[in-house]
Motif scaffolding. Structure first.
Motif, mmCIF file in Angstrom:
data_model
loop_
_atom_site.group_PDB
_atom_site.id
_atom_site.type_symbol
_atom_site.label_atom_id
_atom_site.label_comp_id
_atom_site.label_asym_id
_atom_site.label_seq_id
_atom_site.Cartn_x
_atom_site.Cartn_y
_atom_site.Cartn_z
ATOM 1 N N TYR A 137 0.812 -1.221 0.000
ATOM 2 C CA TYR A 137 0.000 0.000 0.000
ATOM 3 C C TYR A 137 0.848 1.275 0.000
ATOM 4 O O TYR A 137 0.335 2.369 -0.271
ATOM 5 C CB TYR A 137 -0.965 0.001 1.185
ATOM 6 C CG TYR A 137 -0.388 0.383 2.526
ATOM 7 C CD1 TYR A 137 -0.551 1.673 3.035
ATOM 8 C CD2 TYR A 137 0.314 -0.540 3.300
ATOM 9 C CE1 TYR A 137 -0.029 2.027 4.273
ATOM 10 C CE2 TYR A 137 0.836 -0.197 4.531
ATOM 11 C CZ TYR A 137 0.661 1.092 5.018
ATOM 12 O OH TYR A 137 1.179 1.441 6.239
ATOM 13 N N HIS A 138 2.114 1.167 0.276
ATOM 14 C CA HIS A 138 2.984 2.337 0.189
ATOM 15 C C HIS A 138 3.111 2.845 -1.248
ATOM 16 O O HIS A 138 3.554 3.984 -1.457
ATOM 17 C CB HIS A 138 4.358 2.031 0.773
ATOM 18 C CG HIS A 138 4.376 2.101 2.267
ATOM 19 N ND1 HIS A 138 5.487 1.838 3.025
ATOM 20 C CD2 HIS A 138 3.401 2.415 3.162
ATOM 21 C CE1 HIS A 138 5.209 1.988 4.314
ATOM 22 N NE2 HIS A 138 3.951 2.330 4.419
ATOM 23 N N GLU A 139 2.737 2.030 -2.219
ATOM 24 C CA GLU A 139 2.646 2.526 -3.594
ATOM 25 C C GLU A 139 1.661 3.686 -3.661
ATOM 26 O O GLU A 139 1.869 4.658 -4.389
ATOM 27 C CB GLU A 139 2.203 1.405 -4.540
ATOM 28 C CG GLU A 139 3.193 0.253 -4.652
ATOM 29 C CD GLU A 139 2.599 -0.943 -5.379
ATOM 30 O OE1 GLU A 139 1.750 -0.735 -6.271
ATOM 31 O OE2 GLU A 139 2.969 -2.094 -5.059
ATOM 32 N N VAL A 140 0.580 3.581 -2.897
ATOM 33 C CA VAL A 140 -0.420 4.649 -2.849
ATOM 34 C C VAL A 140 0.165 5.883 -2.158
ATOM 35 O O VAL A 140 -0.023 7.018 -2.620
ATOM 36 C CB VAL A 140 -1.688 4.171 -2.110
ATOM 37 C CG1 VAL A 140 -2.739 5.279 -2.079
ATOM 38 C CG2 VAL A 140 -2.242 2.912 -2.753
ATOM 39 N N LEU A 141 0.882 5.652 -1.043
ATOM 40 C CA LEU A 141 1.483 6.778 -0.335
ATOM 41 C C LEU A 141 2.475 7.530 -1.228
ATOM 42 O O LEU A 141 2.579 8.757 -1.156
ATOM 43 C CB LEU A 141 2.188 6.295 0.926
ATOM 44 C CG LEU A 141 1.309 5.951 2.135
ATOM 45 C CD1 LEU A 141 2.177 5.619 3.338
ATOM 46 C CD2 LEU A 141 0.375 7.095 2.462
ATOM 47 N N THR A 142 3.209 6.798 -2.046
ATOM 48 C CA THR A 142 4.153 7.441 -2.959
ATOM 49 C C THR A 142 3.421 8.347 -3.938
ATOM 50 O O THR A 142 3.824 9.493 -4.174
ATOM 51 C CB THR A 142 4.972 6.382 -3.718
ATOM 52 O OG1 THR A 142 5.737 5.622 -2.775
ATOM 53 C CG2 THR A 142 5.902 7.032 -4.729
ATOM 54 N N VAL A 143 2.317 7.851 -4.507
ATOM 55 C CA VAL A 143 1.519 8.663 -5.443
ATOM 56 C C VAL A 143 0.969 9.895 -4.740
ATOM 57 O O VAL A 143 1.035 11.017 -5.261
ATOM 58 C CB VAL A 143 0.377 7.826 -6.056
ATOM 59 C CG1 VAL A 143 -0.596 8.720 -6.822
ATOM 60 C CG2 VAL A 143 0.939 6.753 -6.967
#
Length: 362
Positions: free
Chosen positions: A224-230
């Motif tokens: 879910y850190h992919e979302v945080l990066t975005v």
């Protein structure tokens, strides 16, 4: 040049001062007529752009003015206005007449003529435009979700009920369920900009019955850190866009409402919950490991973060599971925490999110 502006010299597009002098084309009677035109009248001035002899401090275009030749009144204001633009535009720190909020709201058309208010509307436009621009550039699709719905979308305590023909309906508190439907339908990355309604009877700037929400939802591949990066990159893109494209508007707002310049760092700062609790305890705050933050504690944490990292913007990750909604995914490494986060600016939460539980057995 044909210049349309209020007689006060304030205009949304070209805030210039028209000047007239007695000569063969301008009589004393004409100057008397111009001088008697009430403030906030709409006028047409035809003249030539010239360099001003002295800086015109009352206009944003300080070094040029119109050398007027003709002056026509398009719409004359009443002589006694309920508020003066100069008073409504005065910086908070300066002495002078104060325009109360009820006077502003009862005469909103006049109040919206102040440079700061017009700048706020343009900045609001810029926020939505930059939000759309970045998300579109990374493959998101904009969707439009219903605002009249058959059941409360986030609990039932803070929802507006309205009559709907022979039954009842509700004003949407969130586009959340519709965003999730789009993700489950394999549209993978969606966002929406639209009205949100909350029946919250609380007189604070954080509790609004109606506001414009900027929402995103996306699927991720591994973590879910992919979302945080975005999200982090999206905000940084918006901040930089506002700094470059709306610097004049931001300065205009600061002149009336002085504030320190907003600071951020790249990449966006991420703090985990235990680190935030440690910072608060080191500063003398008595708080439990899994206790939710109060509003004063959030603001104080923002000050601590600013002092330590020199940023007004940060992401707080790994909230305790017990203080998040039931659909929040527990942290696989420690089930007392969750895969959820809040986004903060100047010590106030502006956004909240989490990985949703996708396993029916949970």
């Amino acid at each position: 040049k044909d210049e349309r502006s209020p007689s006060s010299g304030i205009n949304a597009e070209w805030p210039l001062r028209p000047g007239f002098v007695v000569d063969e084309k301008t009589s004393k009677q004409m100057l008397k007529f111009i001088g008697g035109c009430p403030k906030e009248s709409i006028v047409d001035v035809v003249g030539t752009l010239v360099t001003a002899d002295n800086p015109v401090e009352s206009c944003s275009q300080k070094h040029i003015e119109i050398q007027g030749r003709t002056f026509n009144v398009v719409s004359e204001a009443v002589p006694q206005l309920p508020l003066q633009i100069d008073d409504a535009s005065r910086p908070l720190a300066e002495d002078g007449p104060v325009v109360n909020q009820d006077t502003r709201l009862n005469n909103r058309i006049l109040d919206l003529r102040t440079p700061a208010n017009q700048a706020i509307f343009r900045i609001g436009h810029g926020v939505a435009a930059l939000f759309r621009e970045y998300l579109t550039s990374v493959g998101f699709t904009e969707i439009h979700t219903p605002k009249i719905i058959s059941a409360a979308s986030e609990g039932g305590a803070n929802v507006f009920q309205v009559s709907y023909f022979k039954g009842n309906a509700y004003l949407a508190q969130s586009p959340q369920l519709y965003k999730q439907m789009a993700i489950c339908a394999d549209i993978e990355k969606v966002f929406t900009v639209g009205a949100v309604f909350r029946a919250e009877d609380s007189n604070t700037h954080r509790h609004l019955c109606e506001f414009v929400g900027l929402d995103i939802e996306m699927a991720f591949k591994e973590h879910y850190h992919e979302v945080l990066t975005v999200i982090g990159e999206m905000f940084l893109s918006m901040f930089k866009g506002l700094q470059t494209k709306y610097a004049t508007e931001i300065d205009t707002v600061y002149k009336q409402y002085p504030q320190e310049a907003f600071k951020f760092i790249e990449p966006a700062l991420r703090l985990e919950w235990p680190d935030a609790i440690s910072m608060l305890r080191e500063a003398g705050v008595d708080i439990g490991d899994f206790e939710d933050l109060s509003t004063p504690q959030e603001k104080f944490l923002g000050k601590l973060v600013k002092a330590k990292y020199d940023t007004d913007f940060y992401i707080l990750d790994k909230f305790p599971l017990a203080i998040r909604p039931f659909y929040t995914m527990p942290c696989p490494h420690d089930p007392l925490y969750s895969n959820s986060y809040d986004i903060f600016m100047r010590g106030e939460e502006i956004m909240s999110g989490a990985q949703r539980i996708h396993d029916p057995a949970m």
